[in-house]
Structures are given as C-alpha cells and as structure tokens.
Design an enzyme around this catalytic site. Structure first.
Site, PDB file in Angstrom:
ATOM      1  N   HIS A 371      14.804  50.285  44.469  1.00 46.41           N
ATOM      2  CA  HIS A 371      14.176  50.192  43.148  1.00 46.41           C
ATOM      3  C   HIS A 371      14.137  48.793  42.584  1.00 46.41           C
ATOM      4  O   HIS A 371      13.792  48.618  41.415  1.00 46.41           O
ATOM      5  CB  HIS A 371      14.895  51.084  42.134  1.00 46.41           C
ATOM      6  CG  HIS A 371      14.784  52.536  42.410  1.00 46.41           C
ATOM      7  ND1 HIS A 371      13.821  53.333  41.834  1.00 46.41           N
ATOM      8  CD2 HIS A 371      15.500  53.329  43.216  1.00 46.41           C
ATOM      9  CE1 HIS A 371      13.964  54.570  42.265  1.00 46.41           C
ATOM     10  NE2 HIS A 371      14.986  54.593  43.117  1.00 46.41           N
ATOM     11  N   LYS A 562      11.041  49.043  26.598  1.00 47.39           N
ATOM     12  CA  LYS A 562      11.696  49.023  27.904  1.00 47.39           C
ATOM     13  C   LYS A 562      13.018  48.303  27.733  1.00 47.39           C
ATOM     14  O   LYS A 562      13.270  47.711  26.682  1.00 47.39           O
ATOM     15  CB  LYS A 562      10.829  48.298  28.945  1.00 47.39           C
ATOM     16  CG  LYS A 562      10.308  46.935  28.466  1.00 47.39           C
ATOM     17  CD  LYS A 562       9.425  46.257  29.494  1.00 47.39           C
ATOM     18  CE  LYS A 562       8.017  46.803  29.549  1.00 47.39           C
ATOM     19  NZ  LYS A 562       7.671  47.508  30.765  1.00 47.39           N
ATOM     20  N   ARG A 563      13.887  48.334  28.768  1.00 54.02           N
ATOM     21  CA  ARG A 563      15.105  47.549  28.686  1.00 54.02           C
ATOM     22  C   ARG A 563      14.754  46.074  28.452  1.00 54.02           C
ATOM     23  O   ARG A 563      13.683  45.605  28.862  1.00 54.02           O
ATOM     24  CB  ARG A 563      15.911  47.699  29.990  1.00 54.02           C
ATOM     25  CG  ARG A 563      16.659  49.015  30.098  1.00 54.02           C
ATOM     26  CD  ARG A 563      17.691  49.181  29.001  1.00 54.02           C
ATOM     27  NE  ARG A 563      18.867  48.370  29.223  1.00 54.02           N
ATOM     28  CZ  ARG A 563      20.015  48.823  29.696  1.00 54.02           C
ATOM     29  NH1 ARG A 563      20.165  50.091  30.017  1.00 54.02           N
ATOM     30  NH2 ARG A 563      21.049  48.013  29.852  1.00 54.02           N
ATOM     31  N   LYS A 568      11.167  40.877  32.250  1.00 54.08           N
ATOM     32  CA  LYS A 568      10.178  41.720  31.576  1.00 54.08           C
ATOM     33  C   LYS A 568       9.440  40.949  30.478  1.00 54.08           C
ATOM     34  O   LYS A 568       8.439  41.399  29.954  1.00 54.08           O
ATOM     35  CB  LYS A 568      10.854  42.976  31.003  1.00 54.08           C
ATOM     36  CG  LYS A 568      11.426  43.895  32.097  1.00 54.08           C
ATOM     37  CD  LYS A 568      12.133  45.092  31.491  1.00 54.08           C
ATOM     38  CE  LYS A 568      12.882  45.941  32.502  1.00 54.08           C
ATOM     39  NZ  LYS A 568      12.003  46.839  33.299  1.00 54.08           N
ATOM     40  N   THR A 670       7.449  52.593  34.896  1.00 55.71           N
ATOM     41  CA  THR A 670       6.995  53.975  34.721  1.00 55.71           C
ATOM     42  C   THR A 670       6.504  54.167  33.293  1.00 55.71           C
ATOM     43  O   THR A 670       5.662  55.019  33.030  1.00 55.71           O
ATOM     44  CB  THR A 670       8.127  54.979  35.025  1.00 55.71           C
ATOM     45  OG1 THR A 670       9.332  54.501  34.432  1.00 55.71           O
ATOM     46  CG2 THR A 670       8.326  55.133  36.519  1.00 55.71           C
ATOM     47  N   LYS A 674       3.267  56.253  31.354  1.00 55.00           N
ATOM     48  CA  LYS A 674       3.383  57.112  30.157  1.00 55.00           C
ATOM     49  C   LYS A 674       2.412  56.655  29.063  1.00 55.00           C
ATOM     50  O   LYS A 674       1.792  57.485  28.383  1.00 55.00           O
ATOM     51  CB  LYS A 674       4.835  57.113  29.639  1.00 55.00           C
ATOM     52  CG  LYS A 674       5.813  57.726  30.648  1.00 55.00           C
ATOM     53  CD  LYS A 674       7.273  57.416  30.336  1.00 55.00           C
ATOM     54  CE  LYS A 674       8.148  57.692  31.555  1.00 55.00           C
ATOM     55  NZ  LYS A 674       9.515  57.125  31.441  1.00 55.00           N
TER      56      LYS A 674
HETATM   57  C1  26W Z   1      23.999  47.223  40.114  1.00 50.82           C
HETATM   58  C2  26W Z   1      23.476  47.313  38.745  1.00 50.82           C
HETATM   59  C3  26W Z   1      22.144  47.959  38.737  1.00 50.82           C
HETATM   60  C4  26W Z   1      21.962  49.109  38.007  1.00 50.82           C
HETATM   61  C5  26W Z   1      20.742  49.705  37.980  1.00 50.82           C
HETATM   62  C6  26W Z   1      21.115  47.437  39.436  1.00 50.82           C
HETATM   63  C7  26W Z   1      19.894  48.022  39.419  1.00 50.82           C
HETATM   64  C8  26W Z   1      19.691  49.163  38.689  1.00 50.82           C
HETATM   65  C9  26W Z   1      18.367  49.848  38.716  1.00 50.82           C
HETATM   66  C10 26W Z   1      17.803  49.805  40.101  1.00 50.82           C
HETATM   67  C11 26W Z   1      17.432  49.304  37.721  1.00 50.82           C
HETATM   68  C12 26W Z   1      16.208  50.157  37.533  1.00 50.82           C
HETATM   69  O1  26W Z   1      16.203  51.048  36.717  1.00 50.82           O
HETATM   70  N1  26W Z   1      15.137  49.862  38.271  1.00 50.82           N
HETATM   71  C13 26W Z   1      13.841  50.370  37.919  1.00 50.82           C
HETATM   72  O2  26W Z   1      13.528  51.529  38.644  1.00 50.82           O
HETATM   73  C14 26W Z   1      12.314  52.104  38.177  1.00 50.82           C
HETATM   74  C15 26W Z   1      12.108  53.407  38.913  1.00 50.82           C
HETATM   75  O3  26W Z   1      11.788  53.167  40.238  1.00 50.82           O
HETATM   76  C16 26W Z   1      11.150  51.147  38.357  1.00 50.82           C
HETATM   77  O4  26W Z   1      10.014  51.730  37.786  1.00 50.82           O
HETATM   78  C17 26W Z   1      11.452  49.819  37.684  1.00 50.82           C
HETATM   79  O5  26W Z   1      10.441  48.886  37.978  1.00 50.82           O
HETATM   80  C18 26W Z   1      12.796  49.300  38.153  1.00 50.82           C
HETATM   81  O6  26W Z   1      13.152  48.131  37.430  1.00 50.82           O
END
Ligand code: 26W
Length: 828
Positions: A371, A562-563, A568, A670, A674
């Site tokens: 992701h 978004k976050r 971003k 995503t 929406k």
């Molecule tokens: C290790 C800390 C950490 C925690 C969470 C690293 C990375 C994450 C996630 C992978 C972050 C995340 O939410 N990624 C998002 O995933 C979505 C679903 O696939 C994508 O639409 C977003 O672009 C992506 O940033």
C-alpha cells in the site's frame, strides 16, 4: 405515545426477523425492555440507540447463523483478510440499508416519536484504523459479503482506536478514543474461542522419537487471544460474514505463586501487561516506530488468526497439508507479514511437516498487497528486537532467507549486489528484517493498489522480485463501497439517479453509465444542480455547527480531506488560498467565483510538520474569514475530527475534490473515488488511482495539473532548486513571504519558519515546482464553475463513469486472479 405502553409489548414477537414498520416497533420495545431493562419514558438516547441496534442485530444473527451453516455444509474455500486495521465506521445505518429495511425502521422510530437521525448519530464509531488502508479493509469486508464470498476478516480489537482530534488555538490536540464506553451491541464475545500466543524466550533443538531434527520454542510469556465477532451483512443478500477481532488477555488472571508469597501487585501486573497488547492502535500512517509493542500486536493478530484457521481446517481435512485448499490468506500490507514465518512454525514445529511441503503450503496460501512506496513506511524490524520477541520466527526467517539466497545465486551466479538487494536481511547500519521481502518470498501473489502504483512496484521498489518471478505480480485497483459512500451518505442523489435510470445500479455499479444520456437533458441537469445545492446547504450547516464558520452554499465547495502528510501537499492548497486572497485584496472585482475551501484530517501525533500545517490552515482561515474587504468571496474552514462518520457528511457537499499529491507518492487514494461518486470534479495530479479515474471520466471532466512521475524523477536527478521558483514567480513569492513575515501569525516570524525553510530549502515533495501549474489549473476550475451547465454535465458524467471504482469490482479481481474463490449462495 399510545404504542409505548408496556402492556402493548408483544412478548411473543421477540427474535422475529420481520422488517415491516410494525415489526421494528415491536422489536424495538422488546429490546428496550428485555435487553436494556428500560421503559420508553425514561430511556436515554443511548438506550434507544441500543434498543434499535439490538433489533437490527437479531436480524443479522439470523442471516449469520444460516451463512456459517451453509459454509460448514459446503466446506467452502474461504478468503481470510488479515489486517491490523479495520476502519469500519458506524454500523447501524449501514446494516439497515443492507437489510433493505432503512425506510421502515426510520418510519417506525418516527412513529414512536423519536428523531431517527439522532439515534444514528448516537453510535460511537469503531475507529480501528488510521486512514486509507484501514478503510479499504472495511470496504472489502462489505463487498465480500455482498458478492457472497466465503470470507473472514481477522484484526485486533483495540480498546482505543484512532484518537479523537480537537483543535485548540488552531493546534491539533489528541484525545483518547473511548469507543467502547457505552457498550458495543454489534460484537459477540466468544470467550471459548481463545488462542494461546507465546512471546519471547528461547528455542531448543532436539531429535524426536523418529530420529528427526526438531525445534521447540519455549516462550517466556503467554498471552491469550479472545475472539470478538462482528457480523458483516452483504447488501440485499442473505450472506452475513464474520469480522473476528482479537482481544488480548492474561492466561491466568493471577499468578498464585506470587499471590501466595504476598506479591499481590506483581501478580496483577502480569495481567495488565498482557492486556496492553490490544490496548491501543498506533496512530502513525507512515514512518516507522520500531516499538516492541507494535511487533507484539502484529504477531498476536497473526498467531490468533492462523491458529484459528488451522483448527477449522483440521475439522474437515485429514492433516494440515490441505491448509492452502481451505484458505486464501491476504496480507493487508506488511503489518501481518510475520504470518509467513508463523504458518511455517505451525506446520513444521507443531505439526511435524517437512520444510519443503510446508513451504509449498505457505506460499500457496499467502497473497501480499503493498500500500505504499514511501521508503520510510516500508517496515523493517531490527534483528535484536525481533529476536527478543520471536526467537523461533527469527530462525525460520534466516532459514527462508538461506534457501532463497541459494535460489538467487543459482539464477544469477556471481551477482552479489543482487543478493544484497534481495536479501530478507538489510545489512546496512544495524541489521534488520525487511518485512516486504518476507511477504514477497512467502506469497504466490503480490499486488499494488492502482495501475501506476503496481507498475512502480514492479519496476522500482520490488524490481528484483519482478525480475525473478514476474508471474507473481498483479494489480488490483482499489475500490470503495457505494452502499456507505453513496446510498447511505447521499440519499438525495441516490433517489435522483434511481428515478432516472432505475435501481439496477445499486447491484451493478457499471449501470450508472445509463446516466450518460441524461447529462444532455436540461431538466435533469437542473434537478442534479438542485440536489447538489441541498447537499451544500447541509454541509454548510455542519461546518457552522462544528466550527462556527458561516459559508455560502452558493459558493464552490473545494474540499481536501485525508490524513495530513507532506506528500499529500495540503500546504500546496494553502498556497493557492493565499494567492487567491492576495488577488482579491488587490482587485476586489477580479473574476474569481466565491469559494469555500474545506479541510479535514488528522496528523500523526509525533509528526511536527503535519501539525504545523494544520496550524497554518487555521491561521490563514482566521485572517481570510475575518477580512471584510473580500466580503465573503473566500472562506476557509477546518472541520475537526475527520472520521468515517464525519466523512459521510462531507463527500456529498463537495464540488471540487483535491487529490494533489506529488506524482509517485500516493499508492492509490480512495477518497478520490468517494468524491467522484458524489459528483465532485477532481483537481489532481497523475498519481495513484487519479490516473484511472481521469481515464474513466474523461480528460475533459477532470482538472489535471503538475509533473508526472517521470518529470518528478528527472527534476530530482537534475538537482531540484525550489528557490528558483520562489524567485521567478511573483505570486508564489508573495504567498511565501506573507507566511514568513508573520502575516498570519501576528507578525511572529518564527512560528511557520519550519514550513518556509522546508519549502525554500529542500522542498522534498516539490510543492514549489507544481505551484504554477496548480494555480493555473485552479483558475480553470474557477472559469468552469462559472458555466453551470457545463459543470453540471461534467459532474453527472463523473458519476456515470465511476462504476469501476466500486469495491465489488476490486473483490471480484482478487477472487478471480489471486484467491480463486467462488461465491456460495446462502438460502433464505
Ligand atoms: C509502519 C507505519 C505505517 C502504517 C500504516 C505505514 C504505512 C501505513 C499504511 C500503508 C498507510 C496507508 O493507509 N496507505 C494507503 O493505503 C490506501 C489503500 O490502499 C491507499 O489508497 C493510499 O494511497 C495509501 O496511502
């Protein structure tokens, strides 16, 4: 209130599965009385919410039991979605919608004299996720149930989910999310489904009675995982799948030894220690915190889930070598990647399988979804830390790596550099385990979440793996559920669409295409505009309630939710606001249409730059909103505490969707889907799924700006100098100078210095390089908004052509390409 008298309570009707208005009234009163022990006149709003929730739950359980009975009878092959996060959002409205009983329940509550919206609003959402990845998992369980796929989600039942955000003096403050405070009617605790999970300790190597070399893990600590099940109902089907969340508990509530020796505190301490594992969700959405507790959480989830699957496999299969026939396990990012080592441990150590067949089972079971491309988000665990928590798993990973490296050497003789790049162990600095490599080696399928992202994975981040095993690589572009994010959130648009083209689209989103013809009808465009206008009015009321800021529902609602993360580029949006403000100040008659720019989102608590950008938005809003000279032509609002519930009030009211990440950084996005589903036009870069959204809706219905991935890479290679942009672009200089000079901080030149220095210094996300292109594109947006017929047509076409971004399509892709699982019908 005549109906409310106790003597009218229809005792015999308890447990009924009916969904008529009368059925709901009866069920509601029965539950209020017998489950909550309350009578209507004194019941609190929460009692009433719970009574309705329990009434819905009865109807879910009915379908749930039939579903599990069907799967059991048919020995169904099952998808298992392993995820550290499930960002579900409130259940009540969604379950009513999926039951096909929303209107009846609403009417019943209103006839009993209650405000239905207030009841829905009472639900505290389970915010068991950070953002996109967790919400995706929630959309996927919804779609798996809707498509009648035998599937289970496994996750962690965090006692505290993502923090609640409040804003004080423009700064984000984090508050603990006590989501379980008033009870959770949607879950069923299963104390008898308990798994024992080991942690720490050492291993012993021995020869068993058959003369075979074996390893035994002697953990130092044991923790118990207790299953908590939530039914997930599909849309208008009888399938109700299960989301199984694990809560950590002490194995014994008291260590009697310490108790007897008088160490009462020590005995309780152990219990408390065990429970911390499922206490709180880590609020980082990128950037690693190499915390032992996080590794323990990951292993706890994986071990509970795999033990549970093994138990079920062995109910019907003669031995564990059939595991991969019963289960397809999908790893939602690397957070559960230790599953590769845990399944090997179970098969080899616990069930005595030989390594090779065990490895075959493991590889055929696992699929890995990546992701993120951000290097700082690729998980790595220092070897020392890993060994102290999972000594046996470390040995297994070394053995996996040894065999893998042999394979690499055989394929690429003498290519030591490649060996170093591919190894599961990163030898630079302190040695660490590359979890993405473990996931790649241990899976039969690897996928990215949008076409562009999958290509970048294959040709950059995971290039060496793609060289070795191109057949393992797939793309599954993300999708979102149209139940929650269109039908539930936007009843006005839903009705307009169904009145125009029938309701076939609710089961097959591609049918929205029938709207294309309608886009040319003047009357339809009128009706569309009037629905969008009502949505903006509701949104404006919400903004007023949450922020005290008045906004004009006739203005263009320009929204970025978004976050908060530098990639971003919320700060690029801020630079546009400041530029517009300066133009309005210079020339109050300039032709920019009235705009309301709305932000929402949380920053990771330790991410100082992201928090400072939130402060900057508030600071700019303060100046802009209070400047009478621009007479309300520009408004800025920050809606606090962005979560699923709040998002449902935001998407419908948006006209413009901001998807402005640096190309190559956003895996998919995503929110972009929406917004478009609710008729907003996108201003965006060629990043993530924006690329596919633009292809789908048509380039003429999408506002494109900014560098492409190739251009970004080229600029970086040529040595990027952000200062040049600042020097040569007057409006940009004016905007940055205003921040630097304290125009938004009462003359304080220090407050926002980190942002200014960052942009003028390295500008790692190339905000300045894309500034001019963004501003010019926003000018185009402004001109397009001035042509309502054209805008409305584009809005309709966005909805008409967004069908492929339903999570039903995505789950269909996973089933066909990766899981090889077919639907199983559940009879009424
Ligand atoms: C290790 C800390 C950490 C925690 C969470 C690293 C990375 C994450 C996630 C992978 C972050 C995340 O939410 N990624 C998002 O995933 C979505 C679903 O696939 C994508 O639409 C977003 O672009 C992506 O940033």
């Amino acid at each position: 209130m005549a109906n409310l008298h106790l003597q009218n309570l229809p005792m015999a009707e308890s447990g009924s599965a009916g969904t008529s208005v009368e059925d709901w009234k009866k069920a509601f009163l029965w539950n209020l009385y017998y489950v909550l022990g309350r009578f209507p006149e004194t019941a609190s709003l929460n009692d009433k919410y719970l009574a309705l929730a329990h009434s819905v739950r009865e109807r879910l359980l009915d379908r749930w039991v039939k579903t599990s009975e069907t799967y059991y009878r048919k020995k169904a092959r099952t998808a298992c979605y392993l995820s550290a996060e499930f960002l579900l959002g409130p259940h009540l409205g969604n379950n009513l919608l999926n039951l096909g009983a929303y209107d009846e329940a609403k009417q019943a509550m209103e006839e009993l004299g209650f405000n239905f919206e207030d009841l829905l609003d009472q639900e505290e959402e389970p915010g068991l996720g950070n953002g996109g990845l967790g919400r995706l998992a929630a959309c996927y369980v919804d779609s798996m149930a809707t498509l009648e796929i035998p599937a289970v989600g496994h996750g962690i039942r965090y006692e505290f989910g993502i923090f609640d955000q409040v804003i004080r003096d423009g700064w984000q403050v984090e508050i603990a999310d006590k989501w379980l405070r008033l009870g959770n009617p949607w879950e069923i605790p299963r104390p008898e489904i308990a798994m024992t999970v080991g942690l720490g300790g050492h291993t012993e190597h021995y020869t068993d009675e058959n003369g075979r070399y074996r390893v035994r893990w002697i953990p130092q600590r044991l923790v118990k995982g207790i299953a908590h099940d939530t039914p997930i109902l599909g849309f208008r089907v009888n399938t109700a799948n299960m989301l199984r969340l694990w809560r950590a508990e002490a194995v014994n509530s008291f260590d009697f030894q310490s108790f007897n020796t008088g160490d009462y505190y020590g005995a309780v301490e152990e219990k408390v220690g065990s429970e911390t594992i499922s206490k709180v969700l880590y609020p980082n959405d990128s950037g690693l915190e190499g915390k032992q507790l996080r590794l323990e959480q990951q292993y706890f989830l994986v071990s509970c889930a795999l033990q549970d699957m093994m138990r079920i496999t062995l109910q019907t299969a003669p031995d564990p070598s059939h595991f991969h026939e019963k289960y397809a396990v999908q790893l939602n990012d690397t957070h559960p990647a230790v599953a590769v080592a845990e399944l090997m441990r179970l098969l080899v150590d616990e069930y005595g399988m030989d390594w090779e067949p065990a490895w075959e089972v493991t590889r055929r079971t696992m699929g890995y979804t990546n992701h993120t491309l951000l290097p700082e988000a690729l998980e790595k665990w220092p070897i020392g830390l890993f060994e102290s928590v999972l000594p046996r798993h470390l040995e297994i990973i070394f053995e996996i790596n040894r065999r893998f490296i042999d394979e690499v050497r055989a394929r690429y003789p003498g290519d030591d550099e490649r060996v170093r790049r591919l190894s599961l162990i990163d030898e630079t600095g302190g040695r660490s385990i590359r979890m993405a490599h473990l996931a790649c080696v241990g899976s039969h399928a690897i996928n990215g979440v949008a076409t562009l992202h999958s290509e970048l994975l294959k040709h950059e981040v995971l290039r060496d793996f793609n060289d070795m095993w191109p057949e393992k690589f797939f793309n599954v572009t993300n999708g979102v559920t149209p139940r929650r994010f269109l039908m539930l959130t936007n009843p006005g648009l839903t009705k307009l669409v169904s009145d125009a083209i029938g309701d076939g689209w609710t089961r097959d989103l591609d049918k929205l295409r029938l709207l294309e013809a309608k886009a040319d009808e003047l009357a339809f465009r009128d009706a569309w505009r009037s629905v969008k206008r009502q949505c903006r009015e509701a949104f404006a009321a919400e903004i007023l309630k949450k922020t005290g800021i008045t906004t004009d529902p006739a203005s263009l609602f320009d929204v970025q939710v978004k976050r908060f993360h530098e990639y971003k580029r919320q700060h690029l949006n801020v630079l546009h606001i400041i530029t517009l403000y300066h133009r309005l100040k210079r020339d109050p008659h300039c032709d920019a249409p009235a705009r309301t720019v709305v932000f929402a989102g949380k920053a990771a608590p330790g991410y100082m730059m992201a928090k400072l950008i939130i402060k900057l938005i508030h600071a700019v809003a303060d100046i802009v909103n209070n400047d009478r000279a621009i007479a309300g032509r520009l408004r800025v609002a920050f809606v606090p505490d962005y979560n699923v519930k709040n998002s449902q009030r935001i998407f419908p009211g948006a006209d413009l969707s901001e998807q402005i990440s640096t190309a190559g950084k956003e895996a998919s996005g995503t929110g972009n889907m929406k917004f478009a589903m609710n008729g907003a036009l996108t201003i965006g870069t060629l990043d993530g799924a924006n690329v596919e959204i633009r292809d789908a809706v048509g380039a003429e219905n999408f506002f494109l700006f900014g560098m492409t991935v190739d251009e970004v890479q080229r600029r970086l290679a040529e040595c990027y100098r952000p200062y040049e942009h600042y020097r040569s672009d007057e409006e940009l200089k004016e905007a940055i100078d205003a921040i630097a000079d304290g125009a938004f901080s009462n003359g304080d030149r220090e407050l926002f210095r980190p942002i200014v220095d960052n942009l003028l210094g390295t500008d790692p996300y190339m905000v300045l390089a894309d500034y001019r292109s963004y501003i010019d594109c926003q000018d185009k947006v402004g001109r397009a908004w001035r042509e309502p017929e054209r805008w409305t047509r584009a809005s309709i076409l966005n909805v008409a052509r967004i069908g492929q971004f339903t999570s039903d399509r995505a789950i269909g892709d996973y089933c066909r390409d990766i899981w090889h699982i077919n639907p199983v019908k559940v009879a009424e």
